[in-house]
Design a protein around this motif. Structure first.
Motif, PDB file in Angstrom:
ATOM      1  N   PHE A  35      38.893  52.450  37.836  1.00 28.99           N
ATOM      2  CA  PHE A  35      40.174  53.080  38.126  1.00 28.99           C
ATOM      3  C   PHE A  35      41.225  52.101  38.651  1.00 28.99           C
ATOM      4  CE2 PHE A  35      37.428  56.784  38.038  1.00 28.99           C
ATOM      5  CZ  PHE A  35      38.221  57.729  37.406  1.00 28.99           C
ATOM      6  N   GLY A  36      40.858  50.841  38.882  1.00 25.55           N
ATOM      7  CA  GLY A  36      41.832  49.913  39.440  1.00 25.55           C
ATOM      8  C   GLY A  36      41.874  48.557  38.783  1.00 25.55           C
ATOM      9  N   ILE A  37      41.131  48.377  37.683  1.00 26.24           N
ATOM     10  CA  ILE A  37      41.058  47.075  37.025  1.00 26.24           C
ATOM     11  C   ILE A  37      41.364  47.245  35.542  1.00 26.24           C
ATOM     12  CG2 ILE A  37      39.451  45.232  36.342  1.00 26.24           C
ATOM     13  CD1 ILE A  37      38.238  45.320  39.037  1.00 26.24           C
ATOM     14  N   ALA A  38      42.064  46.278  34.985  1.00 28.45           N
ATOM     15  CA  ALA A  38      42.477  46.354  33.585  1.00 28.45           C
ATOM     16  C   ALA A  38      42.324  44.997  32.914  1.00 28.45           C
ATOM     17  CB  ALA A  38      43.934  46.825  33.493  1.00 28.45           C
ATOM     18  N   LYS A  39      42.336  45.021  31.591  1.00 29.21           N
ATOM     19  CA  LYS A  39      42.291  43.782  30.814  1.00 29.21           C
ATOM     20  C   LYS A  39      43.697  43.207  30.718  1.00 29.21           C
ATOM     21  CE  LYS A  39      41.471  42.034  26.104  1.00 29.21           C
ATOM     22  NZ  LYS A  39      42.841  41.524  25.924  1.00 29.21           N
ATOM     23  N   THR A  40      43.843  41.934  31.086  1.00 23.61           N
ATOM     24  CA  THR A  40      45.100  41.221  30.906  1.00 23.61           C
ATOM     25  C   THR A  40      44.880  40.097  29.902  1.00 23.61           C
ATOM     26  OG1 THR A  40      44.689  39.624  32.686  1.00 23.61           O
ATOM     27  CG2 THR A  40      45.725  41.725  33.297  1.00 23.61           C
ATOM     28  N   LEU A  41      45.921  39.318  29.643  1.00 19.53           N
ATOM     29  CA  LEU A  41      45.799  38.216  28.702  1.00 19.53           C
ATOM     30  C   LEU A  41      44.893  37.117  29.237  1.00 19.53           C
ATOM     31  CD1 LEU A  41      49.490  37.924  27.465  1.00 19.53           C
ATOM     32  CD2 LEU A  41      47.576  39.081  26.365  1.00 19.53           C
ATOM     33  N   ARG A  42      44.731  37.047  30.562  1.00 21.63           N
ATOM     34  CA  ARG A  42      43.957  35.976  31.174  1.00 21.63           C
ATOM     35  C   ARG A  42      42.558  36.392  31.591  1.00 21.63           C
ATOM     36  NH1 ARG A  42      46.752  31.451  33.184  1.00 21.63           N
ATOM     37  NH2 ARG A  42      48.927  31.415  32.557  1.00 21.63           N
TER      38      ARG A  42
END
Length: 513
Positions: free
Chosen positions: A165-172
């Motif tokens: 619920f608090g973490i997402a995929k970013t470019l890095r």
């Protein structure tokens, strides 16, 4: 031990060096000869180049290659440190000391488990490891009776619930925290864990509705689409505007359906009842459906109506539940109530802080936002004021319509249109009243969080706007940061610095330097 020593005379002939070549990374080489301000360098590929002496740094001898303790290096210059980390990384030795440095390997490494925990507890190994930091903090807490803190620059793996619920995929990074958290673990006089508490900071709500190309929103959205479609009226992730805008719906080698079942299991263990779980999932579901709504202004623009609605069949009772993205804080509250069960606190604790705190890049901007008169300012004067005060700052770039802040992860662009309104970060009183009138306890709990009604029961909520709610986002940030630093300063600190490999290292064992 020498931190920075440049080569300046012929006595360094045959010495191994690092060369900082134009438009290239640091390259290893060997001094063949020197003449005035230049040196002839034999590079690792066999070529010979003339390099200015000022662009050379001494390299460590082979005998020190891959040492556990970075302070054992003769030279602590940048390429030497990075080369040592890369050498260890290639051998799956991802930790280095004395301040624990962890390099994320982007794969599972067999260097954890109960047997290894026992080994470090008995001090049979002294090599750098996260278990060693934990054992040191625990031992000092019990021996000296002083609270401890473990400060982690970026925690990539955490509890299943908070991660989803608090973490997402970013470019890095596939698992980038979009919020900070402080985990307090309390111990009894005998040294056993008796209870715990989680504090969450600054959830990045914009990640719900706006994504850059190649990024994903919070993991829970995709997990529900993949694993909860049999319970909820969900379609695939590609059908939702909030998710499909970035053209990145999956993570390589990650099974979102399996992750959803792991989430449910974790919620059960944390004592979050099935009914509350279903309500939470319904609210996440409703957020996705609302993203597919489009509106048009009617008449003179005083009101709007829906012109496209793939939500028509969806139960209207879900609609009020999605005005604000509040799932994270309420789940944290539920977890804390579960963790609080057990013996009373003894005052001994270990705090685990997972947040990136960097004052240098953002402080001037925070000061400017706080001192600006938001109630009377408009977007254009605000943009002009930013440009006037920050134009000499190398971290700032701006014009009439947008400005950018350059920080450790790259440049972030902000649109000045509506920026002041967003900074107020308020919820309309009508929205609070709507939420509080719901028949669902979980929704009333959401409403109470806005009204600062922690002492009132969910059945008798009366909506009021608290002083905290009237603060701007910038002042909230400074207030939270100040209280956090006060809490940490009362403990004995231990530091873990996490390093994410660059793009080359994600798929191969390329050069770090």
């Amino acid at each position: 031990m020498v931190a920075h020593t440049h080569l300046q005379s012929s006595v360094f002939q045959k010495l191994r060096v690092w060369c900082h070549l134009k438009n290239r990374q640091w390259e290893p080489g060997q001094v063949q000869s020197t003449s005035r301000d230049e040196a002839s360098i034999l590079l690792s590929d066999g070529s010979v180049m003339a390099v200015p002496v000022g662009e050379l740094l001494p390299a460590n001898p082979d005998i020190l290659q891959g040492v556990d303790d970075l302070t054992q290096l003769c030279y602590l210059n940048k390429p030497s440190v990075l080369h040592n980390l890369q050498y260890r990384y290639a051998q799956d030795r991802i930790y280095a000391g004395p301040v624990l440095i962890a390099v994320n390997p982007f794969k599972e490494i067999q260097m954890y488990g109960s047997k290894l925990v026992t080994t470090y507890k008995k001090k049979l190994l002294d090599s750098p490891h996260i278990y060693s930091i934990a054992e040191t903090a625990y031992s000092q807490m019990m021996k000296d009776e002083i609270n401890q803190s473990i400060i982690i620059s970026e925690l990539l793996q955490t509890s299943c619930i908070l991660e989803d619920f608090g973490i997402a995929k970013t470019l890095r990074n596939n698992n980038s925290s979009q919020f900070g958290r402080l985990i307090e673990i309390y111990f009894s006089a005998k040294g056993g864990i008796c209870c715990a508490n989680v504090q969450a900071f600054l959830l990045e709500k914009s990640k719900v509705v706006l994504l850059a190309h190649g990024e994903r929103s919070y993991h829970s959205f995709y997990q529900l689409c993949a694993g909860a479609h049999y319970k909820l009226k969900l379609k695939g992730a590609s059908e939702y505007n909030f998710l499909n805008q970035s053209n990145s719906l999956v993570i390589h080698n990650v099974d979102d359906a399996k992750k959803f079942h792991m989430l449910v299991k974790a919620l059960n263990i944390a004592g979050i009842f099935e009914r509350d779980q279903e309500h939470s999932f319904q609210m996440v579901d409703a957020v996705l459906w609302l993203g597919n709504l489009t509106f048009q202004a009617i008449g003179n623009g005083n009101y709007v109506e829906v012109i496209s609605c793939s939500l028509c069949y969806f139960p209207t009772s879900l609609i009020p539940k999605v005005v604000k993205s509040l799932t994270m804080q309420q789940i944290v509250d539920k977890i804390n109530r579960s963790l609080a069960m057990g013996e009373s606190k003894t005052g001994r604790s270990i705090n685990i802080l997972d947040i990136y705190v960097d004052f240098q890049d953002n402080q001037e901007c925070l000061d400017l936002f706080e001192k600006s008169n938001f109630d009377k300012a408009t977007d254009l004067p605000f943009a002009n004021k930013l440009k006037q005060h920050l134009k000499a700052n190398p971290c700032y770039r701006g014009d009439r319509e947008e400005f950018g802040i350059r920080h450790y992860a790259g440049e972030v662009i902000y649109d000045t249109s509506g920026f002041l309104n967003k900074n107020r970060d308020t919820v309309h009183p009508d929205t609070n009243q709507l939420l509080s009138s719901s028949s669902e306890d979980l929704l009333k709990l959401f409403a109470s969080s806005f009204a600062n009604q922690s002492k009132k029961t969910a059945s008798s909520i009366r909506i009021e706007i608290s002083d905290f709610q009237k603060q701007t986002f910038a002042t909230k940030f400074k207030d939270v940061l100040f209280k956090l630093m006060q809490q940490l300063e009362s403990t004995a600190p231990h530091f873990i610095c996490c390093i994410k490999p660059n793009v080359m290292l994600r798929g191969s064992r390329g050069s770090m330097v």
